[in-house]
Motif scaffolding. Sequence first.
Motif, PDB file in Angstrom:
ATOM      1  N   GLN A 116      40.708  42.769 -13.675  1.00 31.79           N
ATOM      2  CA  GLN A 116      40.077  42.913 -12.361  1.00 31.79           C
ATOM      3  C   GLN A 116      41.463  43.351 -11.384  1.00 31.79           C
ATOM      4  N   CYS A 117      42.042  43.656 -10.273  1.00 32.42           N
ATOM      5  CA  CYS A 117      42.995  44.344  -9.221  1.00 32.42           C
ATOM      6  C   CYS A 117      42.617  44.405  -8.105  1.00 32.42           C
ATOM      7  N   LEU A 118      43.151  44.086  -6.535  1.00 30.32           N
ATOM      8  CA  LEU A 118      42.992  45.148  -5.576  1.00 30.32           C
ATOM      9  C   LEU A 118      43.593  45.557  -5.864  1.00 30.32           C
ATOM     10  N   LEU A 119      44.102  47.186  -5.214  1.00 24.21           N
ATOM     11  CA  LEU A 119      44.761  47.901  -5.351  1.00 24.21           C
ATOM     12  C   LEU A 119      45.190  48.568  -3.692  1.00 24.21           C
ATOM     13  N   GLU A 120      46.570  48.882  -3.141  1.00 27.54           N
ATOM     14  CA  GLU A 120      46.723  49.069  -1.867  1.00 27.54           C
ATOM     15  C   GLU A 120      47.595  50.446  -1.928  1.00 27.54           C
ATOM     16  N   ILE A 121      46.722  51.169  -1.279  1.00 23.87           N
ATOM     17  CA  ILE A 121      47.921  52.527  -1.128  1.00 23.87           C
ATOM     18  C   ILE A 121      48.524  52.903  -0.192  1.00 23.87           C
ATOM     19  N   LYS A 122      49.646  52.430  -0.198  1.00 29.58           N
ATOM     20  CA  LYS A 122      50.597  53.007   1.023  1.00 29.58           C
ATOM     21  C   LYS A 122      51.270  54.078   0.319  1.00 29.58           C
ATOM     22  N   PRO A 123      51.768  54.490   1.502  1.00 30.40           N
ATOM     23  CA  PRO A 123      53.087  55.584   1.780  1.00 30.40           C
ATOM     24  C   PRO A 123      54.636  54.083   1.558  1.00 30.40           C
ATOM     25  N   HIS A 124      55.419  54.593   0.431  1.00 28.10           N
ATOM     26  CA  HIS A 124      56.609  53.853   0.660  1.00 28.10           C
ATOM     27  C   HIS A 124      57.248  53.496   1.815  1.00 28.10           C
ATOM     28  N   GLU A 125      57.355  54.576   2.636  1.00 25.72           N
ATOM     29  CA  GLU A 125      57.889  54.056   3.858  1.00 25.72           C
ATOM     30  C   GLU A 125      56.988  53.286   4.389  1.00 25.72           C
ATOM     31  N   LEU A 126      55.937  53.331   4.858  1.00 27.48           N
ATOM     32  CA  LEU A 126      55.067  52.541   5.584  1.00 27.48           C
ATOM     33  C   LEU A 126      55.151  51.106   4.908  1.00 27.48           C
ATOM     34  N   LEU A 127      55.337  51.522   2.971  1.00 24.71           N
ATOM     35  CA  LEU A 127      55.296  49.672   2.733  1.00 24.71           C
ATOM     36  C   LEU A 127      56.460  49.044   3.095  1.00 24.71           C
ATOM     37  N   GLN A 128      57.289  49.335   2.939  1.00 22.99           N
ATOM     38  CA  GLN A 128      58.309  49.368   3.506  1.00 22.99           C
ATOM     39  C   GLN A 128      58.956  48.814   4.656  1.00 22.99           C
TER      40      GLN A 128
END
Length: 268
Positions: free
Chosen positions: A54-66
């Motif tokens: 199992q895992c947790l998944l964070e969904i973010k635009p690459h620009e915001l993640l950067q």
Amino acid sequence: MEWESKLERNILLTLFLCYDVHALYTQPYRLPVFKVQGHRTYTPDVYVVRPSTQCLLEIKPHELLQRKADEYLQIARSLQAQSLRLEFATEAEIGGDHRRRNVALLQRYLGHEVAADRTSEVIQATPIDGCTVEDLMCGSGAEEYEILCLIAHRRLFLDMEVPYSRLSILVSQPRPGFGITYEATFAASRCNAALEDALLESGPVGKWPPTPQAPVRPIDMVRSGFDFVGGFPDAPARAQPRSAGGNQQAQRRRADAIGSRHAQEDVQ
């Protein structure tokens, strides 16, 4: 399932089609995490259950993640200390144009079902080494919408990297090159492979997240006014179900609900 951005909705639609995903839970719980500024809580976007992990998944635009890379690295390290794995999904993990169009096509069939006996007939008529949609229609008497429903519900699979047509190859079981998996699409992505190395370091790591290999351009796979995905397609299937027993009951319930709503509107 709820979503808070178009990117989240498109990632969820992709996850629905991964045949190695057993369950999905959006914003499942709030977790304590440690930051430099002190303690805080973190709510993951999705909790993903796979066959053996199992895992947790964070969904973010690459620009915001950067822009917030250090913050998310700290969260990932804190969760790792709690034996929890955090992974990330950006626009790059949605895939190329062909896969996006195939996902957009199949999402319209998530809310439709094919009766169990009919499902067995179509699957048994599908050769193990695959055949074209056209050949399967001729060999089993299936309608195209029934085949697409079975693909959307992961009972049959097509090559997601080529444009869909009746000449697409179908298989009755997962095979390399057919269908999509969480492991290949998300877990093994460049973003999460680089995260593994970053978590081994003790401070901020400038190499994470890595720049996508190809320019990513977010596209709206679906145009729906609802804030959830799955089961409520905004576009009708290519053909209305005629012999899918389970779907006829759903249609009657939907018609009754619509009639009841109209009656309430007339009263008002």
